[in-house]
Design a protein around this motif. Structure first.
Motif, short mmCIF file in Angstrom:
data_model
loop_
_atom_site.label_atom_id
_atom_site.label_comp_id
_atom_site.label_asym_id
_atom_site.label_seq_id
_atom_site.Cartn_x
_atom_site.Cartn_y
_atom_site.Cartn_z
N LEU A 45 0.85 -1.12 -0.07
CA LEU A 45 -0.17 0.15 0.08
C LEU A 45 1.00 1.28 -0.08
O LEU A 45 1.75 1.49 0.63
N VAL A 46 0.49 2.02 -0.75
CA VAL A 46 1.40 3.56 -0.85
C VAL A 46 0.18 4.70 -0.16
O VAL A 46 -0.91 4.81 -0.60
N VAL A 47 0.81 5.33 0.60
CA VAL A 47 -0.13 6.61 1.24
C VAL A 47 0.59 7.93 0.91
O VAL A 47 1.74 8.23 1.28
N LEU A 48 -0.03 8.71 0.05
CA LEU A 48 0.33 10.00 -0.49
C LEU A 48 -0.48 11.08 0.31
O LEU A 48 -1.51 10.97 0.75
N ALA A 49 0.42 12.07 0.59
CA ALA A 49 -0.37 13.29 1.41
C ALA A 49 -0.21 14.69 0.56
O ALA A 49 1.23 14.78 0.30
N ALA A 50 -1.08 15.46 0.22
CA ALA A 50 -0.70 16.80 -0.32
C ALA A 50 -1.30 17.40 0.74
O ALA A 50 -2.61 17.96 0.85
N LEU A 51 -0.37 18.30 1.46
CA LEU A 51 -0.65 18.95 2.54
C LEU A 51 -0.42 20.32 2.09
O LEU A 51 -0.83 21.38 3.17
N LYS A 52 -0.10 20.82 1.06
CA LYS A 52 -0.08 22.22 0.58
C LYS A 52 -0.80 22.14 -0.69
O LYS A 52 -1.69 21.49 -1.01
N ILE A 81 3.54 6.02 -10.13
CA ILE A 81 3.39 4.69 -9.36
C ILE A 81 2.59 3.57 -10.29
O ILE A 81 3.04 2.65 -10.15
N ARG A 82 1.60 4.19 -10.60
CA ARG A 82 0.64 3.22 -11.30
C ARG A 82 1.46 2.40 -12.59
O ARG A 82 1.08 1.53 -12.80
N PRO A 106 1.20 -1.37 -11.29
CA PRO A 106 -0.33 -1.11 -11.40
C PRO A 106 -1.36 -1.71 -10.34
O PRO A 106 -2.45 -1.25 -10.55
N ASN A 107 -0.73 -2.57 -9.45
CA ASN A 107 -1.83 -3.25 -8.57
C ASN A 107 -1.58 -2.69 -7.27
O ASN A 107 -2.53 -3.22 -6.36
N ILE A 108 -0.93 -2.00 -6.84
CA ILE A 108 -0.70 -1.58 -5.72
C ILE A 108 -1.79 -0.39 -5.24
O ILE A 108 -2.02 0.42 -5.84
N PRO A 109 -2.46 -0.75 -3.96
CA PRO A 109 -3.17 0.41 -3.65
C PRO A 109 -2.53 1.81 -3.43
O PRO A 109 -1.44 1.66 -2.79
N LEU A 110 -3.55 2.82 -3.67
CA LEU A 110 -3.06 4.08 -3.44
C LEU A 110 -3.81 5.10 -2.64
O LEU A 110 -5.12 4.82 -3.21
N LEU A 111 -3.54 5.40 -1.44
CA LEU A 111 -4.40 6.36 -0.68
C LEU A 111 -3.90 7.79 -0.74
O LEU A 111 -2.69 7.89 -0.61
N LEU A 112 -4.80 8.90 -0.66
CA LEU A 112 -4.39 10.36 -0.78
C LEU A 112 -5.12 10.74 0.27
O LEU A 112 -6.23 10.58 0.56
N VAL A 113 -4.37 11.68 1.02
CA VAL A 113 -4.81 12.64 2.18
C VAL A 113 -4.35 14.17 1.62
O VAL A 113 -3.38 14.36 1.17
N THR A 114 -5.61 14.89 1.66
CA THR A 114 -5.27 16.06 1.37
C THR A 114 -5.98 17.00 2.56
O THR A 114 -6.91 16.66 2.94
N HIS A 115 -5.27 18.38 2.19
CA HIS A 115 -6.02 19.29 3.13
C HIS A 115 -7.15 19.93 2.57
O HIS A 115 -7.83 20.81 3.35
N ILE A 119 -12.22 13.84 -8.54
CA ILE A 119 -12.47 12.95 -10.07
C ILE A 119 -10.79 13.02 -10.38
O ILE A 119 -10.69 11.73 -10.99
N ALA A 120 -10.10 13.98 -10.43
CA ALA A 120 -8.42 13.78 -10.77
C ALA A 120 -7.95 12.72 -10.11
O ALA A 120 -7.04 11.70 -10.63
N ALA A 121 -8.26 12.59 -8.63
CA ALA A 121 -7.69 11.43 -7.93
C ALA A 121 -8.03 10.05 -8.32
O ALA A 121 -7.13 9.16 -8.80
N LEU A 122 -9.32 9.91 -9.05
CA LEU A 122 -9.85 8.59 -9.33
C LEU A 122 -8.99 8.33 -10.97
O LEU A 122 -8.64 7.30 -11.00
N LYS A 123 -9.27 9.54 -11.57
CA LYS A 123 -8.29 9.03 -12.78
C LYS A 123 -6.88 8.78 -12.79
O LYS A 123 -6.28 8.17 -13.73
N ALA A 124 -6.13 9.30 -11.73
CA ALA A 124 -4.89 8.95 -11.50
C ALA A 124 -4.50 7.68 -10.87
O ALA A 124 -3.54 7.15 -10.75
N GLY A 125 -5.73 7.03 -10.49
CA GLY A 125 -5.59 5.54 -9.94
C GLY A 125 -5.79 5.62 -8.46
O GLY A 125 -5.02 4.73 -7.88
#
Length: 125
Positions: free
Chosen positions: A50-57, A70-71, A75-84, A92-98
């Motif tokens: 699993l990869v966890v990404l954060a966009a804090l700015k 990363i995809r 291509p099979n690794i789950p990706l989680l995004l945390v954003t402020h 929508i862009a996040a879903l398109k990015a995988g």
């Protein structure tokens, strides 16, 4: 048997670190990479679940580009995004990015934990 491993970018690492008790209980390993290029290399080379990404700015577009890359290498690794800051366009862009799951900060701790575990410990989901 190999322990499940989370790879977190430098912004996501402190968030993930706060779940240490959960990770210990489920024997989950947490690793971090300080740069986008290091993260990309680790996601392709190292065993991680699993990869966890954060966009804090205001770097959402950069983080989404990292997710796409990363995809490309894993291509099979789950990706989680945390954003402020969240918006419908960003979601929508996040879903398109995988991105597999998307969270706005401040996190609902239980929801985030459940998402992490659902990707790492299939018997709990």
């Amino acid at each position: 048997m190999r322990k499940p491993t989370i790879l977190a970018d430098k912004n996501a690492f402190p968030i993930c670190k706060s779940y240490e008790r959960t990770f210990y209980h489920h024997e989950i390993t947490l690793k971090t990479e300080g740069s986008r290029s290091g993260l990309l290399k680790a996601a392709g080379d190292a065993p991680c679940d699993l990869v966890v990404l954060a966009a804090l700015k205001e770097d959402d577009r950069n983080i989404l580009e990292t997710a796409k890359r990363i995809r490309g290498v894993n291509p099979n690794i789950p990706l989680l995004l945390v954003t402020h800051h969240s918006s419908e366009d960003l979601a929508i862009a996040a879903l398109k990015a995988g991105i597999n799951d998307y969270f706005r900060y401040p996190l609902d701790r239980k929801e985030f934990e459940n998402s992490l575990l659902s990707f790492l410990v299939p018997s709990l989901s």
